[in-house]
Design a protein around this motif. Structure first.
Motif, PDB file in Angstrom:
ATOM      1  N   GLU A   1      21.925 -17.094 -26.809  1.00 34.96           N
ATOM      2  CA  GLU A   1      21.031 -16.704 -25.722  1.00 34.96           C
ATOM      3  C   GLU A   1      21.143 -15.208 -25.421  1.00 34.96           C
ATOM      4  OE1 GLU A   1      20.880 -20.638 -22.900  1.00 34.96           O
ATOM      5  OE2 GLU A   1      22.802 -19.590 -23.092  1.00 34.96           O
ATOM      6  N   ARG A   2      22.351 -14.697 -25.463  1.00 35.89           N
ATOM      7  CA  ARG A   2      22.566 -13.281 -25.179  1.00 35.89           C
ATOM      8  C   ARG A   2      21.950 -12.402 -26.262  1.00 35.89           C
ATOM      9  NH1 ARG A   2      28.818 -13.483 -24.007  1.00 35.89           N
ATOM     10  NH2 ARG A   2      28.620 -11.223 -23.844  1.00 35.89           N
ATOM     11  N   VAL A   3      22.104 -12.799 -27.526  1.00 33.66           N
ATOM     12  CA  VAL A   3      21.491 -12.043 -28.622  1.00 33.66           C
ATOM     13  C   VAL A   3      19.970 -12.136 -28.519  1.00 33.66           C
ATOM     14  CG1 VAL A   3      21.141 -11.967 -31.120  1.00 33.66           C
ATOM     15  CG2 VAL A   3      23.447 -12.206 -30.190  1.00 33.66           C
TER      16      VAL A   3
ATOM     17  N   LEU B   1      21.010  -3.831 -33.739  1.00 35.64           N
ATOM     18  CA  LEU B   1      21.458  -3.953 -32.358  1.00 35.64           C
ATOM     19  C   LEU B   1      22.973  -3.847 -32.268  1.00 35.64           C
ATOM     20  CD1 LEU B   1      18.568  -5.031 -31.955  1.00 35.64           C
ATOM     21  CD2 LEU B   1      19.527  -6.598 -30.294  1.00 35.64           C
ATOM     22  N   ASP B   2      23.443  -3.219 -31.212  1.00 36.38           N
ATOM     23  CA  ASP B   2      24.878  -3.096 -30.963  1.00 36.38           C
ATOM     24  C   ASP B   2      25.309  -4.304 -30.141  1.00 36.38           C
ATOM     25  OD1 ASP B   2      27.480  -2.376 -30.502  1.00 36.38           O
ATOM     26  OD2 ASP B   2      26.992  -0.778 -29.072  1.00 36.38           O
ATOM     27  N   ILE B   3      25.823  -5.303 -30.802  1.00 28.92           N
ATOM     28  CA  ILE B   3      26.251  -6.534 -30.136  1.00 28.92           C
ATOM     29  C   ILE B   3      27.708  -6.838 -30.477  1.00 28.92           C
ATOM     30  CG2 ILE B   3      24.028  -7.691 -29.753  1.00 28.92           C
ATOM     31  CD1 ILE B   3      25.989  -8.303 -32.859  1.00 28.92           C
ATOM     32  N   ASP B   4      28.488  -5.787 -30.622  1.00 24.92           N
ATOM     33  CA  ASP B   4      29.885  -5.937 -31.032  1.00 24.92           C
ATOM     34  C   ASP B   4      30.682  -6.865 -30.120  1.00 24.92           C
ATOM     35  OD1 ASP B   4      29.427  -4.334 -33.196  1.00 24.92           O
ATOM     36  OD2 ASP B   4      30.357  -2.544 -32.319  1.00 24.92           O
ATOM     37  N   GLU B   5      30.344  -6.894 -28.826  1.00 23.04           N
ATOM     38  CA  GLU B   5      31.094  -7.750 -27.903  1.00 23.04           C
ATOM     39  C   GLU B   5      30.887  -9.238 -28.187  1.00 23.04           C
ATOM     40  OE1 GLU B   5      27.064  -7.427 -25.977  1.00 23.04           O
ATOM     41  OE2 GLU B   5      28.356  -6.037 -27.043  1.00 23.04           O
ATOM     42  N   LEU B   6      29.868  -9.583 -28.962  1.00 17.80           N
ATOM     43  CA  LEU B   6      29.602 -10.986 -29.282  1.00 17.80           C
ATOM     44  C   LEU B   6      30.235 -11.424 -30.599  1.00 17.80           C
ATOM     45  CD1 LEU B   6      25.884 -11.215 -28.151  1.00 17.80           C
ATOM     46  CD2 LEU B   6      27.919 -11.957 -26.925  1.00 17.80           C
TER      47      LEU B   6
END
Length: 152
Positions: A89-91, A133-138
């Motif tokens: 959902e966050r992505v 996309l910068d989604i490193d926290e996921l």
């Protein structure tokens, strides 16, 4: 996204990007009457998980520029923003925020999931990375879905 708007409101109201936690709670519960104090604290947890808030001792720091968020006059957030969201959902929200149509993103992620034989969270993270996309926290969330008890 209504979570970002709800989080930005106390910072915009106070003209800062750093607030004490109790100021944040008061702004949401008493000043705006959007949530109860307990719900406001829950919002802090959800927003922290999403990287929108960064705890710093007794203070909360906005993980984005609150002045770039428009808070509509009649805006009232839905209580569903208080629930934790999956990595998928966050992505998906991040992809939509970048201008991709939601149905296209879901279709592409589902296709990738089928091709790679991985969880939907893992496919979403891989797809988002491929899209720049910068989604490193996921990444840890996706990794834990692949390997039980993986912490990093």
């Amino acid at each position: 996204m209504s979570l970002r708007v709800a989080v930005a409101a106390p910072f915009v109201q106070n003209g800062t990007n750093r607030l004490e936690e109790n100021e944040f709670v008061v702004a949401l519960s008493l000043d705006r009457d959007w949530f109860s104090p307990d719900q406001s604290k829950r919002l802090i947890d959800v927003a922290t998980q999403d990287g929108l808030l960064e705890p710093d001792g007794n203070e909360l720091v906005a993980g984005f520029d609150p002045t770039e968020v428009t808070i509509p006059e009649a805006f009232v957030p839905d209580e569903d923003i208080l629930t934790e969201r999956s990595a998928f959902e966050r992505v998906l929200d991040a992809l939509v925020a970048e201008g991709m149509a939601k149905h296209e993103a879901v279709g592409a992620i589902n296709t990738l999931q089928g091709e790679l034989g991985v969880t939907i969270e893992t496919a979403a993270v891989i797809y988002a990375r491929r899209e720049g996309l910068d989604i490193d926290e996921l990444i840890p969330v996706a990794r834990s879905a692949l390997v039980p008890d993986a912490d990093s």
